[in-house]
Scaffold this motif. Structure first.
Motif, PDB file in Angstrom:
ATOM      1  N   PHE A 155       0.757  -1.332  -0.090  1.00  0.00           N
ATOM      2  CA  PHE A 155      -0.115   0.150  -0.076  1.00  0.00           C
ATOM      3  C   PHE A 155       0.853   1.333   0.095  1.00  0.00           C
ATOM      4  CE2 PHE A 155      -1.816   3.596   2.581  1.00  0.00           C
ATOM      5  CZ  PHE A 155      -2.860   3.974   1.834  1.00  0.00           C
ATOM      6  N   THR A 197     -11.202  -2.732   9.604  1.00  0.00           N
ATOM      7  CA  THR A 197     -11.303  -3.370   8.371  1.00  0.00           C
ATOM      8  C   THR A 197     -10.012  -3.754   7.735  1.00  0.00           C
ATOM      9  OG1 THR A 197     -10.658  -0.873   7.657  1.00  0.00           O
ATOM     10  CG2 THR A 197     -13.299  -1.417   8.033  1.00  0.00           C
ATOM     11  N   GLN A 199      -7.702  -1.935   6.921  1.00  0.00           N
ATOM     12  CA  GLN A 199      -7.378  -1.033   5.765  1.00  0.00           C
ATOM     13  C   GLN A 199      -6.539   0.169   5.997  1.00  0.00           C
ATOM     14  OE1 GLN A 199      -8.186  -1.685   2.356  1.00  0.00           O
ATOM     15  NE2 GLN A 199      -8.780  -3.630   3.538  1.00  0.00           N
ATOM     16  N   SER A 201      -4.512   4.035   5.190  1.00  0.00           N
ATOM     17  CA  SER A 201      -4.649   5.115   4.531  1.00  0.00           C
ATOM     18  C   SER A 201      -3.478   6.075   5.018  1.00  0.00           C
ATOM     19  CB  SER A 201      -5.967   5.756   4.696  1.00  0.00           C
ATOM     20  OG  SER A 201      -6.071   6.080   6.168  1.00  0.00           O
TER      21      SER A 201
END
Length: 340
Positions: A155, A197, A199, A201
């Protein structure tokens, strides 16, 4: 000359992100400093014999969890310092490797919270999560391969945060929203991870110190309604160039305090101030010597006053009660206690 990772030798479990020179040089210390006093009067050693420790976190029982960078043979580990002072290995087999430039890449910091230990693997770009709520002294070492983790490196690379692409997950803290915030010393950014989640960022990008020097964010805490972040800076680690940054909950970055050298971590004080750790002083006098001068690290207040000096390559500071702190030295392999 530019470093893409962390050049602090063993502060470095790959910690240094960007802005360095030949990274082999960061594994050197000045030979004429070998007789320097190992520990100043202001600090009392409580644990010694640690192997290139990087980060620590103290749980509610007073147990100290410590990450160790290893030797480059995929032998990064997490050890536990029990209340009686015994040191035992809790987790083994984390990434540890000699990179093509000679630098040692491995674990970053650890963070204990509510029965779980969050472990950063800066080499492989992973956030490991270990359930340690029922950990007992008699437990044998657990292999890292059995632990769940969140993959973050892909990521970070996908966000094109640095040139060349780099990532070195170094330190972490919880924010007011219950999410994890990670200082990536390689990407010069703060990465937010939603644990529900899984996830990630990008929360904030850290601007360069100047056009030629990258910031290299190291320690991070949430205090007083904002995030506070220390910067190591890149090569040649100019005295006075490092900063404490503040980041608003919306991700706006600004200077909080300036004028430091090679900052690695920070902790709050009871009077709403901060204590910070400086790794040490860097000497750049080629061809004679390029490297860190041992026993030139210190603990200082946010105004720059020395609280404990003569320490060897500091990487962490943790507040254990209103008056006392633990300080981690990767140079001497020790945890010391100081009063402030």
């Amino acid at each position: 000359m530019k470093y893409s990772r962390l050049c602090l030798a063993v502060l470095t479990t790959g910690l240094l992100a960007a802005g360095c020179a030949d990274k082999n040089s960061f594994e050197q210390v000045a030979p004429n400093q070998s007789d320097a006093k190992a520990m100043p009067d202001q600090a009392t050693v409580v644990v010694d014999g640690l192997a290139s420790p990087i980060g620590m976190s103290v749980d509610k029982k007073g147990v100290i969890w410590v990450s160790q960078s290893g030797t480059g043979q995929n032998d990064g580990s997490v050890v536990v310092v029990m209340q009686n002072g015994d040191v035992q290995t809790a987790f083994t087999g984390f990434g540890s490797a000699r990179l093509p430039n000679g630098e040692l890449g491995g674990l970053g910091h650890v963070l204990y919270n509510d029965g779980k230990l969050y472990i950063l693997d800066g080499l492989n770009g992973r956030l490991y999560i270990a359930d340690v709520a029922k950990y007992k002294a008699k437990n044998g070492p657990v292999s890292a391969s059995s632990l769940p983790y969140i993959e973050l490196k892909a990521f970070v690379y996908s966000q094109n945060l640095s040139t060349p692409l780099d990532s070195n997950l170094y330190d972490l803290t919880f924010g007011p929203d219950g999410q994890l915030y990670i200082a990536d010393a390689g990407a010069n950014a703060i990465i937010r991870v939603n644990l529900s989640t899984r996830q990630p960022s990008v929360f904030a990008r850290i601007p360069n110190i100047n056009p030629m020097t990258q910031p290299v964010p190291t320690g991070i805490i949430y205090e007083g309604g904002r995030f506070l972040v220390t910067t190591l800076t890149g090569f040649p680690f100019t005295a006075g160039a490092a900063k404490i940054l503040q980041i608003s909950p919306s991700g706006v970055v600004s200077d909080y305090r300036t004028g430091f050298t090679a900052l690695t971590n920070l902790a709050p004080t009871r009077n709403n101030g901060l204590l910070v750790t400086e790794y040490g002083q860097f000497r750049f006098t080629p061809p004679t010597f390029v490297g860190w001068l041992p026993s030139t690290g210190r603990v200082a207040t946010e105004s720059g006053a020395t609280v404990a000096g003569g320490l060897d390559r500091l990487t962490d500071i943790e507040r254990i009660n209103p008056n006392f702190y633990y300080v981690l030295s990767t140079g001497s392999g020790t945890i010391s206690k100081i009063k402030y």
